[in-house]
Design a protein around this motif. Sequence first.
Motif, mmCIF file in Angstrom:
data_model
loop_
_atom_site.group_PDB
_atom_site.id
_atom_site.type_symbol
_atom_site.label_atom_id
_atom_site.label_comp_id
_atom_site.label_asym_id
_atom_site.label_seq_id
_atom_site.Cartn_x
_atom_site.Cartn_y
_atom_site.Cartn_z
ATOM 1 N N SER A 115 59.455 52.596 73.230
ATOM 2 C CA SER A 115 59.262 53.219 74.544
ATOM 3 C C SER A 115 60.598 53.616 75.165
ATOM 4 C CB SER A 115 58.536 52.244 75.464
ATOM 5 O OG SER A 115 58.444 52.756 76.776
ATOM 6 N N LEU A 116 60.602 54.722 75.885
ATOM 7 C CA LEU A 116 61.778 55.195 76.603
ATOM 8 C C LEU A 116 61.587 55.017 78.103
ATOM 9 C CD1 LEU A 116 62.490 58.577 74.752
ATOM 10 C CD2 LEU A 116 63.574 56.371 74.331
ATOM 11 N N SER A 117 62.674 55.021 78.830
ATOM 12 C CA SER A 117 62.593 55.033 80.298
ATOM 13 C C SER A 117 62.162 56.423 80.762
ATOM 14 C CB SER A 117 63.953 54.695 80.900
ATOM 15 O OG SER A 117 64.886 55.737 80.636
ATOM 16 N N VAL A 118 61.708 56.498 81.995
ATOM 17 C CA VAL A 118 61.322 57.796 82.552
ATOM 18 C C VAL A 118 62.513 58.740 82.575
ATOM 19 C CG1 VAL A 118 60.519 58.996 84.627
ATOM 20 C CG2 VAL A 118 59.405 56.877 83.902
ATOM 21 N N GLU A 119 63.675 58.232 83.002
ATOM 22 C CA GLU A 119 64.875 59.082 83.055
ATOM 23 C C GLU A 119 65.193 59.668 81.691
ATOM 24 O OE1 GLU A 119 65.412 56.010 86.330
ATOM 25 O OE2 GLU A 119 64.580 56.083 84.299
ATOM 26 N N ARG A 120 65.095 58.820 80.648
ATOM 27 C CA ARG A 120 65.402 59.312 79.296
ATOM 28 C C ARG A 120 64.353 60.319 78.831
ATOM 29 N NH1 ARG A 120 67.037 61.668 76.189
ATOM 30 N NH2 ARG A 120 68.034 61.303 74.173
ATOM 31 N N ALA A 121 63.097 60.061 79.169
ATOM 32 C CA ALA A 121 62.031 60.966 78.748
ATOM 33 C C ALA A 121 62.163 62.333 79.395
ATOM 34 C CB ALA A 121 60.670 60.351 79.070
#
Length: 542
Positions: free
Chosen positions: A474-480
């Motif tokens: 899973s990625l963070s929202v910022e990274r996504a």
Amino acid sequence: MSHCIYAARRILTMNPSQPEATHVAVRDGKILGVGSLETLADLGDYELDERFADKVILPGFVEGHSHALEGVLWEYAYAGYFPRTDPTGETWPGLTDIDALQRHLAAQTVSLPAGEPLIAWGFDPIYFPIRRLTRDELDGVDRERPIVVLHANLHMMTVNSAMLARADLETQADIEGVMTFEDGRPNGELREMAAMFAIFDTLGIDLFDRGSESATLERYARIAQRHGVTTLTDLYNPLSDAGVASMRDTCNRDDVPMRLVPAMSALTYTPEEGIERVLDAAGQASDKLHFGLVKLMTDGSIQGYTARLNWPGYHDGAPNGMWNAEPERLTEIVQRYHQAGLQLHIHTNGDEAVDLMLDAIESALELWPRPDHRHTLQHCQIINQAQMKRAARLGVCLNMFANHIYYWGDIHRQRTLGYERSQRLEPLASADRLGIPIAAHCDAPVTPLAPLFTAWCAVARRTASGEVLGPMESLSVERALKLITLDAAYTLRLDGHLGSLEVGKFADMAILDEDPREVAVDQLPKIGVAATMVGGRLFAND
């Protein structure tokens, strides 16, 4: 010289040197400055536009793997398992059993002239394990009228007896991809491009070339606008002469709210012909139309059982998938286009296909070293850790099909891949840890064009049933968010022009109702898009 400054509640720039701002200055279709109103005061006379003062501005979303077929297929009947909204805003219900499909198709025939083929799309046989769709079920709808049902993965179709007869496939069951009943008769299911193109050729329809028609492109752009997308790809375009001319004339219009990056379908031509065609098209490029990409199709789809998997193969024991060309030919194509200095975007669903293409890229680099080639593996659904380390060493980009987790994750967990491999579906976090350039995509029309949903898939990793697959990926929202802006632009060689909001880049923006970082995760795909901007021109959503 006067310019316009747009105020926002917050601007997420994707520029690491200045991640946030409150104002952006635009002149001549480009970013003149980003910051606070005070820091932009020395740029000269300006007009202040505060209509988005309560909104959040991001760079326009970049869809690094989609198809203009999204603008074509809505001319035909939707027949998918999941509900789907068409370009007019009407939601078509999902068809969850074969009987419902038959009733739906029969209803579509009422408005068709006698003998005119019925074409439907979006059907997904993986959700019907007990009853397979064959020619018999379609004959039950209409035995005289040719019927073609394109599958959701676009790698398969099912046709009725009238269509088999018209395409002269009744007696050619030995052609690869023509599936049969136990008695050897074609059962109506056709797999991969060679068998499918026999149908398209018979009907005189080239759906992929139709993606270059003006009406199709306009529809494609309007769908994108609703979801904040300002740069689109068409990742399987024949680049016909008429198609290139139509793309040039349509995309360059001020009222068409998109930039377009078509990729030529490599298997359509010999390498010599294809190289010449791409280079000729490049001479007609503009700020809104970019050429230079080549799309190579290797295997098929996992849920369609046509992807090529390494040992132990399919979890449920199904036979291994199909190559769209002989492996030797695929390798030669990679080498020829690499030698010509062009960028390849390579379809690799199965991990065996990943191995083949990494071998091909490595051999090409040994023969013709090229720094910053940016060859990109597309989908790479279950690429493993060793393959990712190799991709990192070779400078390969990975554009992963994050939406796949939601739409087919349950199927892969239970039937095609099993537990362990389903945990590494779209392993974005692992690739990111290895420093590989990554992006995420929707593959429209395979799944809907909606980048915030794609970002949600990369963060939540939740299937349609609610199960979380591979939480460590899973990625963070910022990274996504970076995956659908600057990172996607990088894979298209456009990161110097778009993907972030900074001086000198195109003034392409997505204006959102909320800050994606501040809403609950499950609200991320539901954030409203108030407007987009392409080259400083605003396009408001109703």
